[in-house]
Every structure is written in structure tokens, then in C-alpha cells.
Design a protein around this motif. Structure first.
Motif, PDB file in Angstrom:
ATOM      1  N   ARG A 297       0.850  -1.021   0.023  1.00 13.78           N
ATOM      2  CA  ARG A 297       0.153   0.111  -0.028  1.00 13.78           C
ATOM      3  C   ARG A 297       1.060   1.214   0.011  1.00 13.78           C
ATOM      4  NH1 ARG A 297      -5.268   0.556   1.969  1.00 13.78           N
ATOM      5  NH2 ARG A 297      -6.543  -1.429   1.729  1.00 13.78           N
ATOM      6  N   ARG A 298       1.945   1.411   0.751  1.00 14.96           N
ATOM      7  CA  ARG A 298       2.944   2.638   0.869  1.00 14.96           C
ATOM      8  C   ARG A 298       3.601   2.624  -0.486  1.00 14.96           C
ATOM      9  NH1 ARG A 298       4.744   1.072   5.207  1.00 14.96           N
ATOM     10  NH2 ARG A 298       6.453  -0.405   4.437  1.00 14.96           N
ATOM     11  N   HIS A 299       3.964   1.620  -1.287  1.00 20.66           N
ATOM     12  CA  HIS A 299       4.558   1.470  -2.618  1.00 20.66           C
ATOM     13  C   HIS A 299       3.622   2.176  -3.517  1.00 20.66           C
ATOM     14  CE1 HIS A 299       6.534   0.398  -6.211  1.00 20.66           C
ATOM     15  NE2 HIS A 299       5.534  -0.365  -6.631  1.00 20.66           N
ATOM     16  N   ILE A 300       2.382   1.931  -3.541  1.00 21.43           N
ATOM     17  CA  ILE A 300       1.300   2.592  -4.635  1.00 21.43           C
ATOM     18  C   ILE A 300       1.078   4.058  -4.129  1.00 21.43           C
ATOM     19  CG2 ILE A 300      -0.940   2.205  -5.431  1.00 21.43           C
ATOM     20  CD1 ILE A 300       1.035  -0.007  -6.163  1.00 21.43           C
ATOM     21  N   ARG A 301       0.838   4.303  -2.848  1.00 20.88           N
ATOM     22  CA  ARG A 301       0.768   5.617  -2.233  1.00 20.88           C
ATOM     23  C   ARG A 301       1.932   6.636  -2.769  1.00 20.88           C
ATOM     24  NH1 ARG A 301      -1.025   3.639   2.426  1.00 20.88           N
ATOM     25  NH2 ARG A 301       0.801   3.700   3.308  1.00 20.88           N
ATOM     26  N   ASN A 302       3.030   6.032  -2.951  1.00 22.97           N
ATOM     27  CA  ASN A 302       4.133   6.950  -3.112  1.00 22.97           C
ATOM     28  C   ASN A 302       4.055   6.936  -4.631  1.00 22.97           C
ATOM     29  OD1 ASN A 302       5.238   7.108  -0.526  1.00 22.97           O
ATOM     30  ND2 ASN A 302       6.619   5.234  -0.638  1.00 22.97           N
ATOM     31  N   ALA A 303       3.814   5.962  -5.480  1.00 20.89           N
ATOM     32  CA  ALA A 303       3.942   6.183  -6.963  1.00 20.89           C
ATOM     33  C   ALA A 303       2.514   7.148  -7.202  1.00 20.89           C
ATOM     34  CB  ALA A 303       3.605   4.741  -7.566  1.00 20.89           C
ATOM     35  N   PHE A 304       1.763   7.143  -6.434  1.00 21.86           N
ATOM     36  CA  PHE A 304       0.648   8.127  -6.776  1.00 21.86           C
ATOM     37  C   PHE A 304       0.946   9.607  -6.817  1.00 21.86           C
ATOM     38  CE2 PHE A 304      -3.616  10.185  -5.361  1.00 21.86           C
ATOM     39  CZ  PHE A 304      -3.985  10.541  -6.723  1.00 21.86           C
ATOM     40  N   LYS A 305       1.802   9.586  -5.490  1.00 25.79           N
ATOM     41  CA  LYS A 305       2.588  11.043  -5.208  1.00 25.79           C
ATOM     42  C   LYS A 305       3.002  11.689  -6.501  1.00 25.79           C
ATOM     43  CE  LYS A 305       2.623  10.562  -0.344  1.00 25.79           C
ATOM     44  NZ  LYS A 305       3.631  10.564   0.758  1.00 25.79           N
ATOM     45  N   VAL A 306       3.877  10.624  -6.778  1.00 27.43           N
ATOM     46  CA  VAL A 306       4.958  11.091  -8.270  1.00 27.43           C
ATOM     47  C   VAL A 306       3.804  11.420  -9.369  1.00 27.43           C
ATOM     48  CG1 VAL A 306       6.642  10.263  -9.605  1.00 27.43           C
ATOM     49  CG2 VAL A 306       6.740   9.799  -7.053  1.00 27.43           C
ATOM     50  N   ARG A 307       2.916  10.601  -9.600  1.00 27.17           N
ATOM     51  CA  ARG A 307       1.971  10.542 -10.600  1.00 27.17           C
ATOM     52  C   ARG A 307       1.149  11.848 -10.501  1.00 27.17           C
ATOM     53  NH1 ARG A 307       1.890   9.108 -15.524  1.00 27.17           N
ATOM     54  NH2 ARG A 307       2.320   7.083 -14.778  1.00 27.17           N
ATOM     55  N   ILE A 308       0.937  12.337  -9.356  1.00 32.67           N
ATOM     56  CA  ILE A 308       0.356  13.958  -9.107  1.00 32.67           C
ATOM     57  C   ILE A 308       1.155  14.891  -9.586  1.00 32.67           C
ATOM     58  CG2 ILE A 308      -0.568  15.462  -7.464  1.00 32.67           C
ATOM     59  CD1 ILE A 308      -1.783  13.171  -5.881  1.00 32.67           C
ATOM     60  N   GLY A 309       2.422  14.638  -9.313  1.00 27.96           N
ATOM     61  CA  GLY A 309       3.461  15.633  -9.968  1.00 27.96           C
ATOM     62  C   GLY A 309       3.929  15.722 -11.187  1.00 27.96           C
ATOM     63  N   LEU A 310       3.606  14.572 -11.937  1.00 29.70           N
ATOM     64  CA  LEU A 310       3.662  14.534 -13.641  1.00 29.70           C
ATOM     65  C   LEU A 310       2.270  15.028 -14.100  1.00 29.70           C
ATOM     66  CD1 LEU A 310       4.830  10.868 -14.061  1.00 29.70           C
ATOM     67  CD2 LEU A 310       6.073  12.985 -14.481  1.00 29.70           C
ATOM     68  N   SER A 311       1.241  14.921 -13.396  1.00 33.79           N
ATOM     69  CA  SER A 311      -0.119  15.637 -13.926  1.00 33.79           C
ATOM     70  C   SER A 311      -0.053  17.009 -13.777  1.00 33.79           C
ATOM     71  CB  SER A 311      -1.273  14.647 -13.412  1.00 33.79           C
ATOM     72  OG  SER A 311      -1.428  14.842 -11.827  1.00 33.79           O
ATOM     73  N   ASN A 312       0.562  17.494 -12.784  1.00 34.58           N
ATOM     74  CA  ASN A 312       0.329  18.763 -12.562  1.00 34.58           C
ATOM     75  C   ASN A 312       1.514  19.594 -13.190  1.00 34.58           C
ATOM     76  OD1 ASN A 312      -1.653  18.572 -11.118  1.00 34.58           O
ATOM     77  ND2 ASN A 312      -0.730  18.370  -9.077  1.00 34.58           N
ATOM     78  N   GLY A 313       2.383  18.826 -13.986  1.00 34.11           N
ATOM     79  CA  GLY A 313       3.527  19.465 -14.670  1.00 34.11           C
ATOM     80  C   GLY A 313       3.278  20.384 -15.718  1.00 34.11           C
ATOM     81  N   PRO A 314       4.321  20.995 -16.409  1.00 31.35           N
ATOM     82  CA  PRO A 314       4.190  22.017 -17.415  1.00 31.35           C
ATOM     83  C   PRO A 314       3.641  21.064 -18.753  1.00 31.35           C
ATOM     84  CG  PRO A 314       6.430  21.705 -17.092  1.00 31.35           C
ATOM     85  CD  PRO A 314       5.562  20.971 -16.083  1.00 31.35           C
TER      86      PRO A 314
END
Length: 216
Positions: A198-215
Motif C-alpha cells: 500500500r505504501r508503495h502504491i501511495r508513493n507512486a501516486f504522489k509522483v503521478r500527481i506531480g507528473l499530471s500537474n507538470g508543465p
């Protein structure tokens, strides 16, 4: 003289189109014209049509007014829902694997983690082996219904552009997280295995949010 497109089954055409969507060669919003796809992949139009129908049934392709078939896209809310369900299902799979995985399967998982440590400079290759790692955990869980749900969920992941493993340091973090999951499975600690997954998937999601909010 132009060579004629080779014949192909609907299943082969489906695999080609799914790979193109997953790799980003056919990104979200791309119009999918049968004739163009048949020429691009050197297959006939009938299997392309069959593949598009299958992808539409799975939610990866949709029909837009005045545009026809296009590659579907996931909004922020849908992405959040997807990762939430992934956390639940992947966590459950890891917990079950801690109970049901054989010694050989645990060894295979350890070897996967060791191999991935040598792929940190190749995010595309690491993304491919990452999928194999998660699939192996699911197989080790010995639950066919869970396996089916995760496979359907992973299809939707193909709609997310790029891989989080291309983000600096994420590859090495992911490998360490995988190692923690395997250690818990090997210790037969179902609660720890589920928590690590679960922690692994949550961390991946945090990074994905950063990608989706990128330029862009």
C-alpha cells in the motif's frame, strides 16, 4: 510497389494497439481511424475494427461526436479512484502472497528485485519489469478473482502518460519498496506485506500527481 498489409487476428491487432497506447505512441485524445491504423501496423482493417471494439468495451477507446474513435483519457478524479483501488488490490495481493507464495516464488521475487537494481538508468525497461513484478505477486496470491480485477485495472493504467519511474530517484525508491514487500512476504508477515505494498502504491501516486500537474 507498396507491399500489401499482412493479415492478422483481432487478438494480434489488439495487442499492437494496446502496446501503442501503453507506450504513449497513441496518446490520450488520438483519433483512431481504421485505415490509418491498418497501414501503420501492416494489418488488415477487419482485425483493427475488432480490436477497437474490444478496447472500447474496456474503456480505453471511446467515440466522440464528430471525431469517431479516440484514445480515452483519465481526469484527476478518475486517476485518484484508479490509484485508490490499486492500493487496495495490490495490498491485498501482497498480503495473500505472504500466506500462499511458495519458496520458489519468493526466490523469483527476490531475483526480480536484484535484476531491477541494474535497470535504474533505463526507465522504460524498468517499467516493463515493474509490471512483471506486480503480476508475479498477484499470481502468488492464489486468487483468480483478484487477478482478474487487477488485470482490468492495469489496462486503465495504460491511459496514464509516461512512467513515474522516469522521475529522478523514483526508480531506486521503487526498487527499495519492492524489496520491502518481498522481505515481508518471505517473513510470512501478511500485515507487513500489505502495508508495504500500500505504501508503495501511495508513493507512486504522489509522483503521478506531480507528473499530471507538470508543465504542458
Amino acid at each position: 510497389m507498396t507491399a500489401k498489409p499482412s493479415r492478422s487476428s483481432g487478438s494480434e491487432a489488439y495487442d499492437l494497439l494496446l502496446e501503442a497506447i501503453d507506450s504513449g505512441a497513441l496518446p490520450a485524445g488520438t483519433r483512431l481511424r481504421e485505415a490509418e491504423l491498418a497501414e501503420r501496423f501492416r494489418i488488415s482493417r477487419t482485425p483493427v475494427r475488432e480490436a477497437l471494439k474490444r478496447l472500447e468495451a474496456q474503456g480505453l477507446v471511446l467515440h466522440e461526436p464528430h471525431h469517431g474513435a479516440v484514445v480515452a483519457s483519465l481526469g484527476y478524479a478518475e486517476m485518484t479512484e484508479l490509484y485508490h483501488m490499486r492500493e487496495v488490490l495490490e495490498g491485498t495481493a501482497a498480503g495473500l502472497a505472504a500466506t500462499h507464495a511458495t519458496a520458489t516464488e519468493v526466490e523469483v521475487l527476490r531475483e526480480m528485485v536484484e535484476r531491477d537494481g541494474g535497470l535504474l538508468d533505463d526507465p522504460a525497461a524498468l517499467a516493463g519489469t515493474n509490471r512483471l513484478f506486480h503480476r508475479q505477486i498477484c499470481l502468488s496470491a492464489r486468487n483468480g478473482f483478484l487477478n482478474t480485477m487487477l488485470e482490468n485495472l492495469r489496462l486503465s493504467l495504460a491511459l496514464l502518460a509516461g512512467t513515474t519511474l522516469a522521475v529522478p530517484n523514483r526508480g531506486s525508491e521503487s526498487v527499495r519498496e519492492h524489496a520491502a514487500i518481498v522481505a515481508a512476504i518471505e517473513a510470512r508477515d501478511a500485515a507487513a506485506a500489505e502495508a508495504a505494498a500500500r505504501r508503495h502504491i501511495r508513493n507512486a501516486f504522489k509522483v503521478r500527481i506531480g507528473l499530471s500537474n507538470g508543465p504542458g
